[in-house]
Design a protein around this motif. Structure first.
Motif, PDB file in Angstrom:
ATOM      1  N   VAL A 158       8.904   0.115 -11.789  1.00  0.00           N
ATOM      2  CA  VAL A 158       7.491  -0.107 -12.054  1.00  0.00           C
ATOM      3  C   VAL A 158       6.832  -0.220 -10.690  1.00  0.00           C
ATOM      4  CG1 VAL A 158       5.773  -1.673 -13.028  1.00  0.00           C
ATOM      5  CG2 VAL A 158       7.966  -1.339 -14.198  1.00  0.00           C
ATOM      6  N   VAL A 159       5.819   0.601 -10.448  1.00  0.00           N
ATOM      7  CA  VAL A 159       5.079   0.520  -9.197  1.00  0.00           C
ATOM      8  C   VAL A 159       3.976  -0.505  -9.404  1.00  0.00           C
ATOM      9  CG1 VAL A 159       3.711   1.771  -7.496  1.00  0.00           C
ATOM     10  CG2 VAL A 159       5.620   2.917  -8.638  1.00  0.00           C
ATOM     11  N   LEU A 160       4.037  -1.588  -8.655  1.00  0.00           N
ATOM     12  CA  LEU A 160       3.096  -2.691  -8.816  1.00  0.00           C
ATOM     13  C   LEU A 160       1.760  -2.420  -8.150  1.00  0.00           C
ATOM     14  CD1 LEU A 160       5.624  -5.579  -8.169  1.00  0.00           C
ATOM     15  CD2 LEU A 160       4.867  -4.667 -10.378  1.00  0.00           C
ATOM     16  N   ASP A 161       1.782  -1.644  -7.078  1.00  0.00           N
ATOM     17  CA  ASP A 161       0.561  -1.274  -6.356  1.00  0.00           C
ATOM     18  C   ASP A 161       0.777   0.143  -5.856  1.00  0.00           C
ATOM     19  OD1 ASP A 161      -1.588  -0.890  -4.658  1.00  0.00           O
ATOM     20  OD2 ASP A 161      -1.185  -2.625  -3.401  1.00  0.00           O
ATOM     21  N   ASP A 162       0.168   1.125  -6.525  1.00  0.00           N
ATOM     22  CA  ASP A 162       0.448   2.516  -6.173  1.00  0.00           C
ATOM     23  C   ASP A 162      -0.384   3.047  -5.012  1.00  0.00           C
ATOM     24  OD1 ASP A 162      -1.985   2.882  -7.467  1.00  0.00           O
ATOM     25  OD2 ASP A 162      -1.319   4.622  -8.601  1.00  0.00           O
ATOM     26  N   GLN A 163      -1.295   2.228  -4.487  1.00  0.00           N
ATOM     27  CA  GLN A 163      -2.102   2.652  -3.354  1.00  0.00           C
ATOM     28  C   GLN A 163      -2.088   1.586  -2.256  1.00  0.00           C
ATOM     29  OE1 GLN A 163      -5.893   3.783  -5.112  1.00  0.00           O
ATOM     30  NE2 GLN A 163      -5.151   5.865  -5.286  1.00  0.00           N
ATOM     31  N   PRO A 164      -0.949   1.454  -1.589  1.00  0.00           N
ATOM     32  CA  PRO A 164      -0.847   0.440  -0.544  1.00  0.00           C
ATOM     33  C   PRO A 164      -1.723   0.781   0.657  1.00  0.00           C
ATOM     34  CG  PRO A 164       1.132   1.782  -0.582  1.00  0.00           C
ATOM     35  CD  PRO A 164       0.292   2.194  -1.742  1.00  0.00           C
ATOM     36  N   ASP A 165      -2.064  -0.234   1.399  1.00  0.00           N
ATOM     37  CA  ASP A 165      -2.848  -0.058   2.617  1.00  0.00           C
ATOM     38  C   ASP A 165      -2.079   0.815   3.602  1.00  0.00           C
ATOM     39  OD1 ASP A 165      -3.614  -1.170   5.510  1.00  0.00           O
ATOM     40  OD2 ASP A 165      -5.304  -1.449   4.134  1.00  0.00           O
ATOM     41  N   GLU A 166      -2.780   1.662   4.292  1.00  0.00           N
ATOM     42  CA  GLU A 166      -2.169   2.574   5.267  1.00  0.00           C
ATOM     43  C   GLU A 166      -1.353   1.822   6.316  1.00  0.00           C
ATOM     44  OE1 GLU A 166      -1.026   6.116   6.759  1.00  0.00           O
ATOM     45  OE2 GLU A 166      -2.282   5.918   4.987  1.00  0.00           O
ATOM     46  N   ALA A 167      -1.721   0.601   6.610  1.00  0.00           N
ATOM     47  CA  ALA A 167      -0.991  -0.204   7.592  1.00  0.00           C
ATOM     48  C   ALA A 167       0.444  -0.491   7.147  1.00  0.00           C
ATOM     49  CB  ALA A 167      -1.737  -1.507   7.862  1.00  0.00           C
ATOM     50  N   ARG A 168       0.726  -0.342   5.876  1.00  0.00           N
ATOM     51  CA  ARG A 168       2.065  -0.598   5.326  1.00  0.00           C
ATOM     52  C   ARG A 168       2.895   0.667   5.169  1.00  0.00           C
ATOM     53  NH1 ARG A 168       2.918  -5.379   2.614  1.00  0.00           N
ATOM     54  NH2 ARG A 168       5.061  -4.754   3.009  1.00  0.00           N
ATOM     55  N   ARG A 169       2.395   1.793   5.651  1.00  0.00           N
ATOM     56  CA  ARG A 169       3.058   3.090   5.446  1.00  0.00           C
ATOM     57  C   ARG A 169       4.532   3.071   5.862  1.00  0.00           C
ATOM     58  NH1 ARG A 169       2.222   8.521   4.506  1.00  0.00           N
ATOM     59  NH2 ARG A 169      -0.030   8.318   4.382  1.00  0.00           N
ATOM     60  N   THR A 170       4.836   2.541   7.029  1.00  0.00           N
ATOM     61  CA  THR A 170       6.213   2.565   7.530  1.00  0.00           C
ATOM     62  C   THR A 170       7.156   1.839   6.584  1.00  0.00           C
ATOM     63  OG1 THR A 170       5.447   2.704   9.810  1.00  0.00           O
ATOM     64  CG2 THR A 170       7.702   1.952   9.473  1.00  0.00           C
ATOM     65  N   GLU A 171       6.769   0.645   6.129  1.00  0.00           N
ATOM     66  CA  GLU A 171       7.615  -0.139   5.239  1.00  0.00           C
ATOM     67  C   GLU A 171       7.753   0.514   3.867  1.00  0.00           C
ATOM     68  OE1 GLU A 171       4.949  -1.308   6.871  1.00  0.00           O
ATOM     69  OE2 GLU A 171       5.424  -3.190   7.862  1.00  0.00           O
ATOM     70  N   VAL A 172       6.639   1.006   3.341  1.00  0.00           N
ATOM     71  CA  VAL A 172       6.674   1.641   2.024  1.00  0.00           C
ATOM     72  C   VAL A 172       7.485   2.930   2.089  1.00  0.00           C
ATOM     73  CG1 VAL A 172       5.265   2.715   0.223  1.00  0.00           C
ATOM     74  CG2 VAL A 172       4.535   0.554   1.251  1.00  0.00           C
ATOM     75  N   GLN A 173       7.312   3.703   3.159  1.00  0.00           N
ATOM     76  CA  GLN A 173       8.080   4.943   3.300  1.00  0.00           C
ATOM     77  C   GLN A 173       9.577   4.639   3.357  1.00  0.00           C
ATOM     78  OE1 GLN A 173       6.745   8.386   3.567  1.00  0.00           O
ATOM     79  NE2 GLN A 173       8.849   8.526   2.836  1.00  0.00           N
ATOM     80  N   ALA A 174       9.954   3.579   4.049  1.00  0.00           N
ATOM     81  CA  ALA A 174      11.374   3.205   4.122  1.00  0.00           C
ATOM     82  C   ALA A 174      11.909   2.862   2.734  1.00  0.00           C
ATOM     83  CB  ALA A 174      11.569   2.038   5.079  1.00  0.00           C
ATOM     84  N   ALA A 175      11.128   2.157   1.924  1.00  0.00           N
ATOM     85  CA  ALA A 175      11.560   1.816   0.570  1.00  0.00           C
ATOM     86  C   ALA A 175      11.665   3.064  -0.301  1.00  0.00           C
ATOM     87  CB  ALA A 175      10.593   0.811  -0.052  1.00  0.00           C
ATOM     88  N   VAL A 176      10.709   3.958  -0.178  1.00  0.00           N
ATOM     89  CA  VAL A 176      10.743   5.224  -0.916  1.00  0.00           C
ATOM     90  C   VAL A 176      11.985   6.019  -0.518  1.00  0.00           C
ATOM     91  CG1 VAL A 176       9.592   7.476  -1.093  1.00  0.00           C
ATOM     92  CG2 VAL A 176       8.259   5.371  -1.343  1.00  0.00           C
ATOM     93  N   ASP A 177      12.238   6.098   0.773  1.00  0.00           N
ATOM     94  CA  ASP A 177      13.389   6.843   1.277  1.00  0.00           C
ATOM     95  C   ASP A 177      14.722   6.216   0.878  1.00  0.00           C
ATOM     96  OD1 ASP A 177      11.623   8.611   2.457  1.00  0.00           O
ATOM     97  OD2 ASP A 177      11.853   7.770   4.472  1.00  0.00           O
ATOM     98  N   SER A 178      14.713   4.925   0.537  1.00  0.00           N
ATOM     99  CA  SER A 178      15.953   4.240   0.171  1.00  0.00           C
ATOM    100  C   SER A 178      16.431   4.583  -1.236  1.00  0.00           C
ATOM    101  CB  SER A 178      15.777   2.721   0.282  1.00  0.00           C
ATOM    102  OG  SER A 178      15.036   2.220  -0.823  1.00  0.00           O
ATOM    103  N   CYS A 179      15.589   5.220  -2.028  1.00  0.00           N
ATOM    104  CA  CYS A 179      15.956   5.549  -3.408  1.00  0.00           C
ATOM    105  C   CYS A 179      17.058   6.602  -3.415  1.00  0.00           C
ATOM    106  CB  CYS A 179      14.746   6.049  -4.184  1.00  0.00           C
ATOM    107  SG  CYS A 179      15.145   6.453  -5.898  1.00  0.00           S
ATOM    108  N   PRO A 180      18.249   6.250  -3.909  1.00  0.00           N
ATOM    109  CA  PRO A 180      19.369   7.191  -3.878  1.00  0.00           C
ATOM    110  C   PRO A 180      19.233   8.373  -4.834  1.00  0.00           C
ATOM    111  CG  PRO A 180      20.029   5.155  -4.923  1.00  0.00           C
ATOM    112  CD  PRO A 180      18.631   4.950  -4.421  1.00  0.00           C
ATOM    113  N   VAL A 181      18.308   8.298  -5.782  1.00  0.00           N
ATOM    114  CA  VAL A 181      18.130   9.410  -6.719  1.00  0.00           C
ATOM    115  C   VAL A 181      16.791  10.130  -6.508  1.00  0.00           C
ATOM    116  CG1 VAL A 181      19.689   8.464  -8.463  1.00  0.00           C
ATOM    117  CG2 VAL A 181      17.244   7.892  -8.538  1.00  0.00           C
ATOM    118  N   ALA A 182      16.103   9.802  -5.405  1.00  0.00           N
ATOM    119  CA  ALA A 182      14.833  10.441  -5.037  1.00  0.00           C
ATOM    120  C   ALA A 182      13.786  10.390  -6.164  1.00  0.00           C
ATOM    121  CB  ALA A 182      15.076  11.864  -4.563  1.00  0.00           C
TER     122      ALA A 182
END
Length: 63
Positions: free
Chosen positions: A33-57
């Motif tokens: 469940v995506v709790l906030d689908d439009q995070p602040d641009e300042a959080r891009r690095t952290e959010v991208q790392a979490a997205v990239d961590s998904c083993p099933v893409a």
């Protein structure tokens, strides 16, 4: 930037939730469940790392 989740691919492994619990949660049905689908641009690095961590893409960032 927008978080997109393909719930049909999600296996509920919870890597995203472990990394960024304010944006992701594994729901009662065992899929993300995506709790906030439009995070602040300042959080891009952290959010991208979490997205990239998904083993099933099942997650992606647009924009």
């Amino acid at each position: 930037m927008r978080i997109v989740a393909d719930r049909s691919r999600c296996e509920g492994l919870g890597m995203c939730e472990a990394m960024e619990p304010e944006f992701f949660e594994v729901g009662e049905d065992g899929t993300v469940v995506v709790l906030d689908d439009q995070p602040d641009e300042a959080r891009r690095t952290e959010v991208q790392a979490a997205v990239d961590s998904c083993p099933v893409a099942a997650l992606s960032l647009q924009g």
